[in-house]
Write an enzyme that holds these catalytic residues in place. Sequence first.
Site, PDB file in Angstrom:
ATOM      1  N   ASP A 201      42.606  21.410   5.508  1.00  0.00           N
ATOM      2  CA  ASP A 201      44.002  21.800   5.669  1.00  0.00           C
ATOM      3  C   ASP A 201      44.876  20.811   4.899  1.00  0.00           C
ATOM      4  O   ASP A 201      44.910  19.625   5.222  1.00  0.00           O
ATOM      5  CB  ASP A 201      44.393  21.804   7.150  1.00  0.00           C
ATOM      6  CG  ASP A 201      45.830  22.264   7.355  1.00  0.00           C
ATOM      7  OD1 ASP A 201      46.134  23.412   6.982  1.00  0.00           O
ATOM      8  OD2 ASP A 201      46.646  21.478   7.878  1.00  0.00           O
ATOM      9  N   GLU A 285      42.643  26.892   2.054  1.00  0.00           N
ATOM     10  CA  GLU A 285      43.630  27.972   2.011  1.00  0.00           C
ATOM     11  C   GLU A 285      44.124  28.191   0.582  1.00  0.00           C
ATOM     12  O   GLU A 285      44.351  27.243  -0.166  1.00  0.00           O
ATOM     13  CB  GLU A 285      44.813  27.630   2.919  1.00  0.00           C
ATOM     14  CG  GLU A 285      45.757  28.793   3.161  1.00  0.00           C
ATOM     15  CD  GLU A 285      46.842  28.465   4.173  1.00  0.00           C
ATOM     16  OE1 GLU A 285      47.672  29.326   4.454  1.00  0.00           O
ATOM     17  OE2 GLU A 285      46.853  27.323   4.685  1.00  0.00           O
ATOM     18  N   ASP A 367      46.865  20.342  12.659  1.00  0.00           N
ATOM     19  CA  ASP A 367      46.165  20.294  11.372  1.00  0.00           C
ATOM     20  C   ASP A 367      44.644  20.371  11.528  1.00  0.00           C
ATOM     21  O   ASP A 367      43.968  21.051  10.757  1.00  0.00           O
ATOM     22  CB  ASP A 367      46.551  19.021  10.614  1.00  0.00           C
ATOM     23  CG  ASP A 367      48.044  18.976  10.299  1.00  0.00           C
ATOM     24  OD1 ASP A 367      48.630  20.045  10.081  1.00  0.00           O
ATOM     25  OD2 ASP A 367      48.622  17.874  10.288  1.00  0.00           O
TER      26      ASP A 367
END
Length: 390
Positions: A201, A285, A367
Amino acid sequence: MLVKKSFKFRIFPNPRQIELINKTIGCSRFVFNFFLSKQKEKEAYWYIVENMTQNGQLPSNNWKSEFFNKYDSIKAVRQLKEHYAFLKEVDSISLQKSVENLADSYQRYYKKQNNAPKFKSKKNKVHTYTTKQTNGNIAVHEKYIKLPKLGLVRFAKSREVEGRIINATIRRKPSGRYFVAIVTETEVMPLPKTNSSTGVDLGLKDFAILADGTKYKNNRYYKELEQKLVKAQQVLSRRVFGSSNWNKQRIKVARIHEKIENKRTDFLHKTSSDIIKNHDVIGIENLQVSNLMKNKKTAQAIADVSWHQFKVMLKYKAEWYGKAVVEVSKTFPSSQLCSSCGYKNKDVKDPGLREWTCKCGAHHQRDRNAGLNLKNEAIRLLTVGATGIA
């Protein structure tokens, strides 16, 4: 596995070599702009022809004439030398490579992968030219690099150059320093398997948080040297443009920027290598950085962390060393989902909410929870791809 690898070194050319490098950069830029200008003239002509055809004034014509022809252009470089004698002074391969770069740019443009090529300017911050390996014209000899036309150039040898040399790119930076990047084809062995998976992340408070809670600090390199940079730029603004003192101060400003860039790149290489060595599957991501940069409040901080460059490093290193990087869709709610039961908490959309407790009783740090969700989604996507199940 055979891969292309780049070895970058700082070079220390003598005055004669500096003059020749600058001439080659200028000639490469001239050839690029010359053929780009001719191509734009041809495109303008066919645009007029097409409009007249639609009005019934002329018969239909073949639009393939608009396409940039790489091979004819490379042959035309020889004829160009007869009209512009200064082109004979520099490495001929670098001029051909300049045409090839223009052709590649047009190929991507035709495929709608990028915008149309633009003219190169003397005012560009970084100037380069590329030359190809032919009959041993590029070689490494202890503390010297042999380059076409330049001969032996002293360089700072930080590591051995491995594999078969393909080409070399000489770069002149705004700081006045010169570098060479040697591209080779070399054998890379896969790293041993760790049987470990993780999710990454990316953030601004911490650069990256893994699924196991490992944190990589955001060093904020631009912020660290911002005050020094501001003072140097203020001094530059008071100098007379183009004067000797102005140029000296311009170099000082450029070297601060270069220092920030070097620190950031070093950190990204070390972080990406560490993650690749310790994990077989990495979920990350697919952030749309260009959209995030539109927010003026966070644009500078996002530019400073270089998420895109980090993802590029992760991908090619994973390919080299037999690991897998899985990009998870930007619409996947990694922060909002409970990694234990899958419950979606929409309140977590608020970036100020750093910790929360799910209905199932699981307590989450924002997170780390996102990292766990990215890890699980990456494994799911790999499983779906392997089995073909939708």
